[in-house]
Scaffold this motif. Structure first.
Motif, PDB file in Angstrom:
ATOM      1  N   UNK A 244       9.490 -12.063   4.196  1.00  0.00           N
ATOM      2  CA  UNK A 244       9.657 -12.548   3.092  1.00  0.00           C
ATOM      3  C   UNK A 244      11.228 -13.127   2.850  1.00  0.00           C
ATOM      4  N   UNK A 245      11.448 -14.286   2.141  1.00  0.00           N
ATOM      5  CA  UNK A 245      12.792 -14.243   1.777  1.00  0.00           C
ATOM      6  C   UNK A 245      13.336 -13.306   0.871  1.00  0.00           C
ATOM      7  N   UNK A 246      12.632 -13.057  -0.087  1.00  0.00           N
ATOM      8  CA  UNK A 246      13.315 -12.142  -1.227  1.00  0.00           C
ATOM      9  C   UNK A 246      12.201 -10.904  -1.051  1.00  0.00           C
ATOM     10  N   UNK A 247      12.569  -9.657  -1.219  1.00  0.00           N
ATOM     11  CA  UNK A 247      11.729  -8.590  -1.481  1.00  0.00           C
ATOM     12  C   UNK A 247      12.413  -7.685  -2.805  1.00  0.00           C
ATOM     13  N   UNK A 248      11.477  -7.707  -3.541  1.00  0.00           N
ATOM     14  CA  UNK A 248      11.807  -7.325  -5.177  1.00  0.00           C
ATOM     15  C   UNK A 248      11.235  -5.843  -5.138  1.00  0.00           C
ATOM     16  N   UNK A 249      12.000  -4.993  -5.440  1.00  0.00           N
ATOM     17  CA  UNK A 249      11.556  -3.614  -5.539  1.00  0.00           C
ATOM     18  C   UNK A 249      11.559  -3.070  -7.116  1.00  0.00           C
ATOM     19  N   UNK A 250      10.609  -2.690  -7.340  1.00  0.00           N
ATOM     20  CA  UNK A 250      10.340  -1.933  -8.812  1.00  0.00           C
ATOM     21  C   UNK A 250      10.503  -0.282  -8.433  1.00  0.00           C
ATOM     22  N   UNK A 251      11.732   0.432  -8.569  1.00  0.00           N
ATOM     23  CA  UNK A 251      11.814   1.530  -8.076  1.00  0.00           C
ATOM     24  C   UNK A 251      11.466   2.522  -9.231  1.00  0.00           C
ATOM     25  N   UNK A 252      11.141   2.347 -10.444  1.00  0.00           N
ATOM     26  CA  UNK A 252      11.082   3.267 -11.447  1.00  0.00           C
ATOM     27  C   UNK A 252      12.376   3.799 -11.796  1.00  0.00           C
ATOM     28  N   UNK A 253      12.156   5.302 -12.449  1.00  0.00           N
ATOM     29  CA  UNK A 253      13.582   5.588 -12.685  1.00  0.00           C
ATOM     30  C   UNK A 253      13.885   7.133 -12.062  1.00  0.00           C
ATOM     31  N   UNK A 254      12.893   7.593 -11.192  1.00  0.00           N
ATOM     32  CA  UNK A 254      13.311   8.855 -10.580  1.00  0.00           C
ATOM     33  C   UNK A 254      14.194   8.847  -9.525  1.00  0.00           C
ATOM     34  N   UNK A 255      14.973   9.698  -9.448  1.00  0.00           N
ATOM     35  CA  UNK A 255      16.018   9.791  -8.433  1.00  0.00           C
ATOM     36  C   UNK A 255      15.454  10.912  -7.704  1.00  0.00           C
ATOM     37  N   UNK A 256      15.140  10.539  -6.286  1.00  0.00           N
ATOM     38  CA  UNK A 256      14.403  11.367  -5.519  1.00  0.00           C
ATOM     39  C   UNK A 256      14.696  10.537  -3.962  1.00  0.00           C
ATOM     40  N   UNK A 257      14.114  11.390  -3.192  1.00  0.00           N
ATOM     41  CA  UNK A 257      14.285  10.718  -1.838  1.00  0.00           C
ATOM     42  C   UNK A 257      13.786   9.565  -1.502  1.00  0.00           C
TER      43      UNK A 257
END
Length: 387
Positions: A244-257
Motif C-alpha cells: 500500500x502507498x499509505x499504512x495508517x495505524x490506530x495504536x490505541x493508548x497503551x505503551x507496551x512492546x
C-alpha cells in the motif's frame, strides 16, 4: 517446482494432475492415491512445495494441520464440497492456502496454482509505503475516528492505496467508523498464521471497504489480543508497506512492546489530545517518552481534537509545554462526528462541508499533496498550524 496431487482415487488424481500441468512450464507434477490421514506418508521423501488435495472433509483438517506443522514449507490447495465459514476458517488455521469447491474448473485450479507459482518467484523491488501512526494521549480523545477518516480521505486521492490496521487490540473499532461489513479475519488471526504471511494472505484477511481502502480489524475477542506479539506487529506492518502507498495505524493508548514496535516503524506519529489539563499532562509525558526513544521532532505531529478557541487552556500554552513542536487542530463539531460514528459512514461522505471534514481533508492534503512539492495553502490555513 514440485507439486503433488493426492486424491482417494488414482484415476481422479491423474486427471487433476493433468490439469495442474497445464498451469505453466517447469512444473514437476506427480499424482498419488491417498487420504488426508495418509498425507505424511504421501509426501515423505518427495518434498513437494505444493500439495493439491482432493475430496477433503472436516475430519481431514486435523491431519492437514499435522502436515503443515511438521513441514511449514509445504503449501496446500484443497478441493472440498464443504464451504461453511467454520470449515474455511479452520482450513486457513490449519495452513491451507486455498479451498476450491467441486466440480472445480480447469481455469480455477490453474489460476490457484499460478498464484502459488508467482509467490515463489523472486519479488521485485518492494515499494515502501508511508506509515502514519495515531495514538491517543488519553481515552476518548478521538484518535480512532481521526485515523479511520484520514485513511478514507487518503484513499480517495488519485490512485493511492491505503491500509488501515487496527492495533488497538483490546478495544479497537476502527472498521465500524467506515463500514458495516463483517470481518472474516483480524490481526490475531493473521498473527496465528504469521509463518505463511504474504500479500495474498494479508489481503484475504482484510475488509475491502473500497477499491483503494482495506482494513485489518482488531480481534473480536479480548482474549485473542493476548496472542499477538511485537514480532507479529512488525511483520504485518512490513508486509503492508510493500502493498500500500499509505499504512495508517490506530495504536490505541497503551505503551507496551506492541505499540512501541508500531511507533518505531511509523514515518509519522500523530498523538491525539484535547485541550484539558489531564490530557496536556499526558502529552508532556508522551513527549518525554518520544525523546527517550530518540524520535526526531519532524516525526511527531500533535493533533488537538475538538478544538475551541474559547477553551481554558490555549493552543500557545500547549505548544510551550510540548517544546514548540508542530501542533495542528481539528475543530469541534459534535453533531457531524456523532452522526458519522453512529452510522459507520466516513464524515466527508455524510457531511462534506462540516468543519471536521474540511480540517481532515486539509490534513490529508498536507500528508499527500495533490501535486508533488505543492500544498494547498488555503486548506492548510484551516489548521492554524505552527512549528
Amino acid at each position: 517446482m514440485k507439486i503433488k496431487v493426492i486424491s482417494p482415487n488414482l484415476d481422479r488424481a491423474e486427471q487433476v494432475a493433468q490439469v495442474v500441468r497445464g498451469s505453466g512450464s517447469g512444473l514437476d507434477v506427480r499424482a498419488a492415491a491417498g487420504s488426508p490421514q495418509s498425507l505424511l506418508v504421501a509426501v515423505n521423501g518427495s518434498r513437494p512445495g505444493l500439495v493439491v488435495l482432493d475430496a477433503v472433509d472436516a475430519a481431514g483438517l486435523d491431519a492437514i494441520e499435522r502436515l503443515t506443522h511438521a513441514n511449514p514449507q509445504i503449501e496446500l490447495i484443497v478441493i472440498s464440497a464443504e464451504q461453511s465459514p467454520a470449515f474455511l476458517m479452520k482450513a486457513m488455521q490449519a495452513g491451507v492456502r486455498e479451498v476450491l469447491p467441486p466440480p472445480v474448473s480447469d481455469a480455477a485450479l490453474q489460476a490457484a496454482v499460478q498464484r502459488y507459482a508467482r509467490k515463489r518467484q523472486p519479488a521485485p523491488a518492494a515499494q515502501q509505503g508511508e506509515v502514519l501512526a495515531f495514538m491517543a494521549c488519553k481515552g476518548g480523545s478521538g484518535a480512532s475516528f481521526l485515523a479511520a477518516n484520514l485513511a478514507h480521505m487518503l484513499s480517495t486521492r488519485g490512485e493511492r492505496t491505503v491500509a488501515l490496521l487496527d492495533l488497538d487490540l483490546q478495544f479497537g473499532d476502527a472498521l465500524l467508523m467506515l463500514s458495516d461489513q463483517k470481518a472474516a479475519s483480524d490481526v490475531a488471526e493473521v498473527a496465528r498464521n504469521i509463518g505463511r504471511l504474504d500479500a495474498e494472505l494479508l489481503r484475504s484477511a482484510m475488509v475491502q471497504v473500497s477499491d483503494t481502502l482495506s482494513v485489518l480489524p482488531a480481534p473480536a475477542e479480548l482474549s485473542q489480543a493476548l496472542e499477538v506479539k511485537a514480532a507479529h506487529i512488525e511483520a504485518i506492518i512490513k508486509q503492508a508497506r510493500q502493498m500500500f502507498d499509505f499504512v495508517v495505524l490506530d495504536v490505541g493508548r497503551s505503551i507496551d512492546a506492541l505499540s512501541l514496535q508500531a511507533l518505531d516503524q511509523a514515518t509519522r506519529i500523530f498523538p491525539v489530545l484535547q485541550l484539558s489539563l489531564p490530557q496536556a499532562r499526558d502529552a508532556k509525558r508522551l513527549r518525554a517518552l518520544f525523546r527517550s526513544l530518540e524520535y526526531p521532532s519532524q516525526k511527531i505531529c500533535w493533533l488537538v481534537n475538538r478544538y475551541q478557541k474559547s477553551g481554558d487552556i490555549t493552543l500557545e500554552s500547549l505548544q510551550q509545554t510540548l517544546g514548540n513542536q508542530t501542533v495542528r487542530t481539528i475543530p469541534n463539531h459534535f453533531s457531524a462526528v456523532s452522526a458519522s460514528v453512529n452510522q459507520g459512514v466516513p464524515i466527508d461522505k455524510l457531511s462534506h462541508n462540516s468543519p471536521v471534514a474540511r480540517a481532515l481533508n486539509a490534513l490529508a492534503t498536507w500528508v499527500a499533496p495533490v501535486q508533488a512539492g505543492k500544498k494547498d495553502g488555503w486548506l492548510s490555513s484551516l489548521f492554524g498550524a505552527s512549528t
